[in-house]
Design a protein around this motif. Structure first.
Motif, PDB file in Angstrom:
ATOM      1  N   GLY A 175       1.042  -1.164  -0.505  1.00 40.56           N
ATOM      2  CA  GLY A 175       0.001   0.424  -0.080  1.00 40.56           C
ATOM      3  C   GLY A 175       0.617   1.476  -0.056  1.00 40.56           C
ATOM      4  N   ASN A 176       0.584   2.417   0.262  1.00 45.29           N
ATOM      5  CA  ASN A 176       0.616   3.412   0.408  1.00 45.29           C
ATOM      6  C   ASN A 176       1.680   4.162   1.769  1.00 45.29           C
ATOM      7  N   PRO A 177       2.584   4.569   2.562  1.00 42.82           N
ATOM      8  CA  PRO A 177       2.706   4.839   3.329  1.00 42.82           C
ATOM      9  C   PRO A 177       0.932   6.265   3.831  1.00 42.82           C
ATOM     10  N   ARG A 178       0.669   6.857   4.870  1.00 38.45           N
ATOM     11  CA  ARG A 178      -0.511   8.131   4.678  1.00 38.45           C
ATOM     12  C   ARG A 178       0.116   9.003   4.250  1.00 38.45           C
ATOM     13  N   SER A 179      -0.756   9.935   4.208  1.00 36.28           N
ATOM     14  CA  SER A 179      -0.146  11.509   3.454  1.00 36.28           C
ATOM     15  C   SER A 179       0.988  11.232   2.627  1.00 36.28           C
ATOM     16  N   ALA A 180       1.261  10.616   1.705  1.00 32.94           N
ATOM     17  CA  ALA A 180       2.266  10.444   0.705  1.00 32.94           C
ATOM     18  C   ALA A 180       2.664  10.957   0.112  1.00 32.94           C
ATOM     19  N   ARG A 181       3.344  12.121   0.202  1.00 33.84           N
ATOM     20  CA  ARG A 181       3.086  13.345  -1.164  1.00 33.84           C
ATOM     21  C   ARG A 181       4.312  13.164  -1.702  1.00 33.84           C
ATOM     22  N   VAL A 182       5.319  13.515  -1.060  1.00 34.77           N
ATOM     23  CA  VAL A 182       6.400  13.823  -1.621  1.00 34.77           C
ATOM     24  C   VAL A 182       7.414  12.549  -1.405  1.00 34.77           C
ATOM     25  N   ILE A 183       8.823  12.430  -2.403  1.00 35.56           N
ATOM     26  CA  ILE A 183       9.822  11.321  -1.615  1.00 35.56           C
ATOM     27  C   ILE A 183      11.217  12.485  -2.696  1.00 35.56           C
ATOM     28  N   GLY A 184      11.858  12.334  -2.057  1.00 40.43           N
ATOM     29  CA  GLY A 184      13.672  12.300  -2.805  1.00 40.43           C
ATOM     30  C   GLY A 184      14.266  10.997  -4.006  1.00 40.43           C
ATOM     31  N   ARG A 185      14.276  11.777  -5.140  1.00 39.59           N
ATOM     32  CA  ARG A 185      14.759  10.343  -5.976  1.00 39.59           C
ATOM     33  C   ARG A 185      16.016   9.959  -5.182  1.00 39.59           C
ATOM     34  N   ALA A 186      17.141  10.445  -4.301  1.00 37.61           N
ATOM     35  CA  ALA A 186      17.971   9.326  -4.334  1.00 37.61           C
ATOM     36  C   ALA A 186      17.362   8.345  -3.035  1.00 37.61           C
ATOM     37  N   ASP A 187      16.542   9.141  -2.833  1.00 41.02           N
ATOM     38  CA  ASP A 187      15.682   8.408  -1.380  1.00 41.02           C
ATOM     39  C   ASP A 187      15.253   7.203  -1.824  1.00 41.02           C
ATOM     40  N   VAL A 188      14.209   7.493  -3.413  1.00 40.54           N
ATOM     41  CA  VAL A 188      14.211   6.011  -3.840  1.00 40.54           C
ATOM     42  C   VAL A 188      14.219   5.348  -4.229  1.00 40.54           C
ATOM     43  N   ALA A 189      15.811   5.697  -4.688  1.00 43.90           N
ATOM     44  CA  ALA A 189      17.078   5.028  -4.756  1.00 43.90           C
ATOM     45  C   ALA A 189      17.578   4.129  -3.832  1.00 43.90           C
ATOM     46  N   HIS A 190      17.967   4.780  -2.390  1.00 45.82           N
ATOM     47  CA  HIS A 190      17.881   3.803  -1.238  1.00 45.82           C
ATOM     48  C   HIS A 190      17.440   3.077  -1.045  1.00 45.82           C
ATOM     49  N   ALA A 191      16.094   3.396  -0.575  1.00 40.90           N
ATOM     50  CA  ALA A 191      14.994   2.336  -0.477  1.00 40.90           C
ATOM     51  C   ALA A 191      14.697   1.179  -1.818  1.00 40.90           C
ATOM     52  N   MET A 192      15.470   1.575  -2.714  1.00 36.16           N
ATOM     53  CA  MET A 192      15.241   0.043  -3.623  1.00 36.16           C
ATOM     54  C   MET A 192      16.093  -0.536  -3.586  1.00 36.16           C
ATOM     55  N   LEU A 193      17.347  -0.304  -3.748  1.00 36.37           N
ATOM     56  CA  LEU A 193      18.760  -1.003  -3.186  1.00 36.37           C
ATOM     57  C   LEU A 193      18.499  -1.624  -2.002  1.00 36.37           C
ATOM     58  N   ALA A 194      17.651  -1.066  -1.335  1.00 39.87           N
ATOM     59  CA  ALA A 194      17.095  -1.324   0.522  1.00 39.87           C
ATOM     60  C   ALA A 194      16.291  -2.680   0.531  1.00 39.87           C
TER      61      ALA A 194
END
Length: 210
Positions: A175-194
């Motif tokens: 699902g989605n986190p509550r009130s998911a509005r923004v995130i940085g591209r660098a943190d998306v990459a970090h999450a994918m690697l994790a």
């Protein structure tokens, strides 16, 4: 790990390459035009290839521990590219017996959490309507993933920002986190690697947001 990254010249893909190299991984970056790719590293291989030809992609995915893709439409006129190119990647991976695949999708495809504020529900609805061709493309891509034998994860960020890596974000499997509005591209990459070696995210859509 040995990783292959598609869409490595994009905002998220480039961050995946840089962060993976910094973490000590061996990275194969697959790009249309190697001249546009400026990242360097001892454990980096840059491969120039057509992305719509599964046969041409087989060598790039053979023997890899995981494939990470930042491929996707950057504007409404690009609608269709995510499903078409991800289909090529899936075909190449199946031919080589490579199973783990992580791709970038989008928050409007995820399930809204319980007690989601009305404002945030409305915002996702408006964005989904304005960018309907883009999200239709991503829905087709996710159906292709679900019909495949791959151990896939569709990472679903909301609005993307260009900002430094923080490592501080929320993750919601299925699902989605509550009130998911923004995130940085660098943190998306970090999450994918994790998530690459996280079995809980296999064959799941995963929402990420600040």
């Amino acid at each position: 790990m040995k990783l292959t990254v598609f869409g490595a010249t994009g905002g998220i893909g480039g961050q995946i390459v840089r962060q993976a190299l910094a973490a000590g991984h061996h990275v194969t970056a697959v790009v249309r035009d190697p001249a546009r790719f400026t990242v360097t590293g001892q454990r980096l291989e840059v491969v120039g290839s057509r992305l719509d030809d599964p046969q041409a992609l087989r060598e790039a995915v053979a023997g890899r521990d995981a494939v990470l893709s930042g491929l996707g439409p950057r504007r409404r006129s690009d609608a269709g590219v995510a499903a078409r190119l991800t289909r090529s990647v899936l075909t190449a991976m199946e031919a080589e017996g490579t199973r783990r695949l992580l791709v970038v999708s989008a928050a409007p495809l995820g399930t809204a959490p319980e007690r989601e504020p009305l404002r945030d529900r409305a915002m996702l609805s408006v964005v989904g309507a304005v960018l309907k061709p883009v999200y239709d493309d991503l829905r087709v891509m996710e159906r292709e993933l679900a019909d495949s034998a791959a151990d896939w994860t569709a990472v679903r960020p909301p609005k993307l920002l260009d900002k430094p890596l923080t490592g501080r974000y929320r993750v919601a499997v299925g699902g989605n986190p509550r009130s998911a509005r923004v995130i940085g591209r660098a943190d998306v990459a970090h999450a994918m690697l994790a998530m690459t070696d996280d079995p809980a995210t296999i064959r799941q859509g995963v929402g990420v947001a600040y």
